[in-house]
Every structure is written in structure tokens, then in C-alpha cells.
Design a protein around this motif. Structure first.
Motif, PDB file in Angstrom:
ATOM      1  N   ALA A 194       0.833  -1.201   0.000  1.00  0.00           N
ATOM      2  CA  ALA A 194       0.000   0.000   0.000  1.00  0.00           C
ATOM      3  C   ALA A 194       0.869   1.253   0.000  1.00  0.00           C
ATOM      4  O   ALA A 194       2.041   1.210   0.373  1.00  0.00           O
ATOM      5  N   ILE A 195       0.242   2.337  -0.419  1.00  0.00           N
ATOM      6  CA  ILE A 195       0.829   3.672  -0.332  1.00  0.00           C
ATOM      7  C   ILE A 195      -0.202   4.525   0.390  1.00  0.00           C
ATOM      8  O   ILE A 195      -1.355   4.628  -0.047  1.00  0.00           O
ATOM      9  N   PHE A 196       0.200   5.089   1.526  1.00  0.00           N
ATOM     10  CA  PHE A 196      -0.702   5.915   2.323  1.00  0.00           C
ATOM     11  C   PHE A 196      -0.213   7.352   2.254  1.00  0.00           C
ATOM     12  O   PHE A 196       0.922   7.649   2.630  1.00  0.00           O
ATOM     13  N   CYS A 197      -1.060   8.251   1.760  1.00  0.00           N
ATOM     14  CA  CYS A 197      -0.699   9.661   1.609  1.00  0.00           C
ATOM     15  C   CYS A 197      -1.362  10.485   2.705  1.00  0.00           C
ATOM     16  O   CYS A 197      -2.576  10.395   2.901  1.00  0.00           O
ATOM     17  N   MET A 198      -0.547  11.270   3.394  1.00  0.00           N
ATOM     18  CA  MET A 198      -1.066  12.141   4.442  1.00  0.00           C
ATOM     19  C   MET A 198      -0.405  13.505   4.335  1.00  0.00           C
ATOM     20  O   MET A 198       0.542  13.685   3.579  1.00  0.00           O
ATOM     21  N   PRO A 231      -7.028   4.941  11.128  1.00  0.00           N
ATOM     22  CA  PRO A 231      -7.087   3.551  11.585  1.00  0.00           C
ATOM     23  C   PRO A 231      -6.591   2.553  10.527  1.00  0.00           C
ATOM     24  O   PRO A 231      -5.971   1.546  10.858  1.00  0.00           O
ATOM     25  N   VAL A 232      -6.853   2.835   9.249  1.00  0.00           N
ATOM     26  CA  VAL A 232      -6.381   1.956   8.172  1.00  0.00           C
ATOM     27  C   VAL A 232      -4.859   1.944   8.142  1.00  0.00           C
ATOM     28  O   VAL A 232      -4.237   0.889   8.010  1.00  0.00           O
ATOM     29  N   PHE A 233      -4.251   3.133   8.275  1.00  0.00           N
ATOM     30  CA  PHE A 233      -2.788   3.189   8.292  1.00  0.00           C
ATOM     31  C   PHE A 233      -2.228   2.448   9.503  1.00  0.00           C
ATOM     32  O   PHE A 233      -1.242   1.720   9.386  1.00  0.00           O
ATOM     33  N   LEU A 234      -2.850   2.610  10.657  1.00  0.00           N
ATOM     34  CA  LEU A 234      -2.380   1.911  11.856  1.00  0.00           C
ATOM     35  C   LEU A 234      -2.443   0.395  11.671  1.00  0.00           C
ATOM     36  O   LEU A 234      -1.520  -0.322  12.087  1.00  0.00           O
TER      37      LEU A 234
END
Length: 112
Positions: free
Chosen positions: A41-45, A97-100
Motif C-alpha cells: 500500500a501507499i498511504f498519503c497524508m 485507523p487503516v494506516f495503523l
């Protein structure tokens, strides 16, 4: 990159000249999408969500990674802050929560 999550916390890679940083980030994702092993996954914040918009050349590469099965996720709080929900051309909006959950299962590589 197998079994890894990439955390994108900025719309550029590295500190310094913004234009250079944007170009370096684009090169990173250009090369990443050509690899045989891709991240989970790639999580953008933070300003990293801007890479998912039509204003960023990176969005094309993130869309291709998404089409190859990589989960591309945008932080909802950040999307709301930058008011870019209607400008996203890649990724799905979700929460921290998804990133955690991802961070609990996979190694995280931070791009900033």
C-alpha cells in the motif's frame, strides 16, 4: 518492496527547492512502478495527498500502481484540510485507523 507500506507525507521528496523535490518524488514513483515487487500500500497524508490530484505529475504513477493492485490511500483529515476530494485522480479516501492496521502488519517506509 514486497510486504512494505510507503507513507507519503509530503508532495516533494527531501528538503530544499520545491520544484526539485517534486521531480525527485516523480522519479521515485516512476522507478517504483517498474519493479517486479511492489508495496502492499501507499498511504498519503499531510501535503502528500496533493500527489493524488491532477496538479501533480506523481498522480499518473500512483494511478498506475493502483491499477497494478497496490492500495493507494488518502488520509481523510488531510484531504478535507486541503479541500481536494473532488480533485483526486488516484487513491481512495480513508482514515488513520487503516494506516495503523497496515503499520501493525507491514514495514513502513516514509517518504518526506
Amino acid at each position: 518492496m514486497k510486504n512494505k507500506v510507503i507513507l507519503v507525507s509530503s508532495d516533494q521528496l527531501g528538503k530544499g527547492d520545491k520544484e526539485l523535490g517534486e521531480g525527485v518524488l516523480e522519479t521515485f514513483f516512476t522507478l517504483l512502478k517498474q519493479r517486479e515487487e511492489l508495496p502492499v500500500a501507499i498511504f498519503c497524508m499531510n501535503s502528500g495527498v496533493l500527489t493524488l490530484t491532477e496538479k501533480s505529475f506523481v498522480s499518473v504513477h500512483l494511478k498506475e500502481l493502483e491499477e497494478k493492485g497496490v492500495d493507494v490511500i488518502a488520509c481523510k483529515t488531510c484531504v478535507d484540510y486541503y479541500d481536494v476530494e473532488n480533485q483526486l485522480i488516484a487513491g481512495k479516501i480513508s482514515g488513520m485507523p487503516v494506516f495503523l492496521d497496515l503499520a501493525a502488519k507491514y514495514e513502513v517506509i516514509t517518504i518526506s
